[in-house]
Design a protein around this motif. Structure first.
Motif, short mmCIF file in Angstrom:
data_model
loop_
_atom_site.label_atom_id
_atom_site.label_comp_id
_atom_site.label_asym_id
_atom_site.label_seq_id
_atom_site.Cartn_x
_atom_site.Cartn_y
_atom_site.Cartn_z
N ALA A 1 0.85 -1.19 0.00
CA ALA A 1 0.00 0.00 0.00
C ALA A 1 0.89 1.24 0.00
O ALA A 1 2.00 1.21 0.52
CB ALA A 1 -0.91 0.00 1.22
N LEU A 2 0.40 2.31 -0.58
CA LEU A 2 1.17 3.55 -0.61
C LEU A 2 1.51 4.00 0.81
O LEU A 2 2.64 4.44 1.08
CB LEU A 2 0.36 4.64 -1.33
N GLY A 3 0.57 3.85 1.72
CA GLY A 3 0.82 4.24 3.11
C GLY A 3 1.94 3.42 3.75
O GLY A 3 2.69 3.94 4.59
N ALA A 4 2.07 2.14 3.35
CA ALA A 4 3.13 1.30 3.90
C ALA A 4 4.50 1.78 3.44
O ALA A 4 5.46 1.79 4.22
CB ALA A 4 2.90 -0.15 3.48
N ILE A 5 4.61 2.18 2.19
CA ILE A 5 5.87 2.71 1.67
C ILE A 5 6.25 3.99 2.43
O ILE A 5 7.37 4.14 2.92
CB ILE A 5 5.77 3.01 0.16
N GLU A 6 5.29 4.90 2.56
CA GLU A 6 5.55 6.17 3.24
C GLU A 6 5.92 5.95 4.70
O GLU A 6 6.84 6.59 5.23
CB GLU A 6 4.32 7.07 3.12
N SER A 7 5.23 5.02 5.36
CA SER A 7 5.49 4.76 6.77
C SER A 7 6.89 4.19 7.00
O SER A 7 7.60 4.62 7.92
CB SER A 7 4.44 3.78 7.31
N LEU A 8 7.30 3.25 6.17
CA LEU A 8 8.61 2.63 6.34
C LEU A 8 9.74 3.60 6.00
O LEU A 8 10.78 3.61 6.64
CB LEU A 8 8.72 1.37 5.48
N VAL A 9 9.55 4.41 4.98
CA VAL A 9 10.56 5.41 4.64
C VAL A 9 10.74 6.38 5.80
O VAL A 9 11.87 6.71 6.20
CB VAL A 9 10.17 6.18 3.36
N THR A 10 9.63 6.81 6.38
CA THR A 10 9.69 7.75 7.51
C THR A 10 10.36 7.11 8.72
O THR A 10 11.14 7.76 9.43
CB THR A 10 8.27 8.21 7.90
N LYS A 11 10.08 5.84 8.95
CA LYS A 11 10.61 5.14 10.12
C LYS A 11 12.08 4.76 9.95
O LYS A 11 12.89 4.96 10.87
CB LYS A 11 9.77 3.88 10.38
N LEU A 12 12.45 4.22 8.78
CA LEU A 12 13.78 3.66 8.60
C LEU A 12 14.82 4.68 8.14
O LEU A 12 16.02 4.46 8.28
CB LEU A 12 13.73 2.51 7.58
N LYS A 13 14.38 5.77 7.54
CA LYS A 13 15.26 6.84 7.08
C LYS A 13 16.42 6.32 6.20
O LYS A 13 17.60 6.52 6.52
CB LYS A 13 15.85 7.59 8.28
N PRO A 14 16.12 5.65 5.12
CA PRO A 14 17.19 5.16 4.24
C PRO A 14 17.89 6.31 3.52
O PRO A 14 17.37 7.43 3.46
CB PRO A 14 16.43 4.28 3.23
N ASP A 15 19.07 6.04 3.00
CA ASP A 15 19.77 7.04 2.20
C ASP A 15 19.15 7.15 0.82
O ASP A 15 19.11 8.23 0.22
CB ASP A 15 21.25 6.66 2.06
N VAL A 16 18.71 6.00 0.30
CA VAL A 16 18.13 5.94 -1.04
C VAL A 16 16.88 5.07 -1.01
O VAL A 16 16.84 4.04 -0.33
CB VAL A 16 19.14 5.35 -2.06
N VAL A 17 15.87 5.48 -1.74
CA VAL A 17 14.65 4.67 -1.94
C VAL A 17 14.57 4.32 -3.42
O VAL A 17 14.59 5.21 -4.27
CB VAL A 17 13.38 5.42 -1.50
N LEU A 18 14.48 3.03 -3.71
CA LEU A 18 14.32 2.56 -5.08
C LEU A 18 12.90 2.06 -5.27
O LEU A 18 12.47 1.12 -4.59
CB LEU A 18 15.30 1.41 -5.37
N LEU A 19 12.17 2.66 -6.18
CA LEU A 19 10.81 2.25 -6.50
C LEU A 19 10.82 1.57 -7.87
O LEU A 19 11.55 2.00 -8.77
CB LEU A 19 9.88 3.46 -6.50
N SER A 20 10.00 0.54 -8.02
CA SER A 20 10.04 -0.24 -9.26
C SER A 20 8.64 -0.44 -9.83
O SER A 20 7.69 -0.74 -9.09
CB SER A 20 10.68 -1.61 -8.99
N ALA A 21 8.55 -0.27 -11.15
CA ALA A 21 7.29 -0.53 -11.86
C ALA A 21 7.64 -1.20 -13.19
O ALA A 21 7.93 -0.51 -14.17
CB ALA A 21 6.51 0.74 -12.08
N THR A 22 7.64 -2.52 -13.21
CA THR A 22 7.93 -3.25 -14.43
C THR A 22 6.80 -3.10 -15.44
O THR A 22 7.03 -3.08 -16.64
CB THR A 22 8.16 -4.74 -14.12
N THR A 23 5.57 -3.00 -14.94
CA THR A 23 4.40 -2.83 -15.80
C THR A 23 3.77 -1.45 -15.58
O THR A 23 4.16 -0.71 -14.66
CB THR A 23 3.34 -3.91 -15.49
N THR A 24 2.80 -1.11 -16.39
CA THR A 24 2.08 0.16 -16.22
C THR A 24 0.85 0.02 -15.33
O THR A 24 0.12 0.99 -15.13
CB THR A 24 1.64 0.70 -17.60
N LEU A 25 0.63 -1.18 -14.78
CA LEU A 25 -0.57 -1.44 -13.97
C LEU A 25 -0.71 -0.47 -12.79
O LEU A 25 -1.83 0.00 -12.52
CB LEU A 25 -0.56 -2.88 -13.48
#
Length: 303
Positions: A225-249
Motif C-alpha cells: 500500500a502507498l501508506g506502507a511505503i511512506e510509513s517505512l521510509v519515515t521510520k527507517l530513514k534510508p539514504d536511497v529509496v528505489l521504486l520499481s514498476a515493471t508494468t504500467t498497472l
C-alpha cells in the motif's frame, strides 16, 4: 508434477529420455546427429543409442539457437564453435550467444520445465558458489529469467512452470541478501515495488548489485500500500529509496499514484528517490516528477 528423469548407473540416457528432456522427437534427435554431427552417442550391444549429459546439453543448445531463428546448419556450427573453443569465442568475439550457452542456464531450463524445485535450488546454489555473485547474476540468473519470459510469451511453458521457476529464483536471491554481512556504517537503500506491481525479481537483482557495493538493503514486499511505503521510509530513514514498476498497472489503477509519491518525496530532504522499470518510463508522458528521478541505470546512483 512430472517425475524427474534419471540417467542409468553410468550417467547415460536412452533416446526416449532425451526426447522427453528436450521436447524434441526421436527423429529430430537422430537427424541432428547424423546430418550435422553435433553429438556422437555411444551404442549399446543391441545397437540402441545412449546419450551422455553433455550430449543432452549440446542438443538443448542447438534447440535454443534454432528457436532464436538460426537455421539448423548455422546453429550446429555455432554449437561446435563454442564446444571446441569456448574461451576464444567469448573473449575475442564477445559472442552474443554467450549467456545462452552457459551450462547452468541450460540445466535450470531443463529442471524448470519439469517444475523440479529441489533441483532448481541445487543448481542455483552450485552456480552461485562456483562463479561468485556478480557472474551469477549477470550470466546465469538474468539469462534464465529472460528465457522463462520468452517461453511464457511463446506459450511453450504454462503458468505453473513459469511461476515455480521464477519463485525459486526469487527465494534464492532473498536468501543471499538475508545472509549478507553489512558494515555498521553501510549506506542504506530501501526497495519497493509500487502498489499493484507484482514483479519483484528485477528489484531483487538491483538490490543485490547495491549489496555488492557495500550497501545495506531491504525490500518491501510486492504490491505494498502507498501508506506502507511512506510509513517505512519515515521510520527507517534510508539514504536511497528505489521504486520499481515493471508494468504500467500501478499507474493505470491509480492515475494519481506517482504525483502523490512525488509530493511525499519532496518532503524527505535527506533521502534520494529513484523510480525504475519499463512501466515507469512509459508513464512519464502523463506526469514528470520533481523529486523522484526516473532511471533504468544504476551507475549514477551507485557513485
Amino acid at each position: 508434477m512430472k517425475k524427474m528423469i534419471q540417467p542409468n548407473e553410468n550417467g547415460l540416457f536412452a533416446i526416449h529420455q532425451v526426447a522427453d528432456i528436450t521436447g524434441l522427437s526421436k527423429q529430430v534427435i537422430r537427424k541432428w546427429e547424423e546430418r550435422y554431427g553435433i553429438i556422437q552417442p555411444k551404442r549399446m550391444d543391441n545397437g540402441y543409442r545412449i546419450y551422455s549429459q553433455q550430449d543432452v546439453k549440446t542438443i538443448l543448445k542447438m534447440k535454443l539457437l534454432s528457436e532464436q531463428g538460426h537455421s539448423p546448419k548455422h546453429a550446429a556450427l555455432l554449437v561446435k564453435e563454442f564446444t571446441e573453443e569456448p574461451e576464444v569465442s567469448i573473449q575475442k568475439e564477445k559472442s552474443p550467444y554467450y549467456e545462452q550457452w552457459n551450462e547452468y542456464v541450460f540445466q535450470l531450463l531443463e529442471k524448470g520445465r519439469h517444475c523440479d524445485e529441489i533441483e532448481l535450488n541445487f543448481i542455483l546454489k552450485q552456480a552461485y558458489h562456483h562463479v561468485g555473485l556478480e557472474q551469477f547474476l549477470t550470466n546465469i540468473v538474468a539469462p534464465f529469467l529472460k528465457e522463462i519470459g520468452k517461453k511464457w510469451e511463446n506459450q511453450e511453458w504454462n503458468e505453473y512452470q513459469e511461476s515455480v521457476s521464477s519463485l525459486v529464483v526469487r527465494d534464492f536471491l532473498v536468501q543471499i541478501r538475508r545472509n549478507y554481512q553489512y558494515r555498521e556504517n553501510a549506506p542504506f537503500v530501501l526497495g519497493a515495488c509500487l502498489p499493484y506491481e507484482q514483479h519483484e525479481v528485477p528489484l531483487h537483482l538491483v538490490l543485490l548489485r547495491f549489496m555488492m557495493k557495500g550497501w545495506k538493503t531491504q525490500l518491501i514486499g510486492t504490491s505494498p500500500a502507498l501508506g506502507a511505503i511512506e510509513s517505512l521510509v519515515t521510520k527507517l530513514k534510508p539514504d536511497v529509496v528505489l521504486l520499481s514498476a515493471t508494468t504500467t498497472l500501478p499507474f493505470e489503477t491509480d492515475s494519481q499514484l506517482l504525483r502523490r509519491l512525488d509530493q511525499f518525496a519532496e518532503k524527505q530532504i535527506d533521502i534520494a528517490f529513484y523510480l525504475g522499470g519499463q512501466g515507469a518510463v512509459t508513464n512519464l508522458l502523463d506526469y514528470k516528477p520533481k523529486a523522484i528521478i526516473v532511471t533504468n541505470s544504476l551507475e549514477g546512483i551507485l557513485k
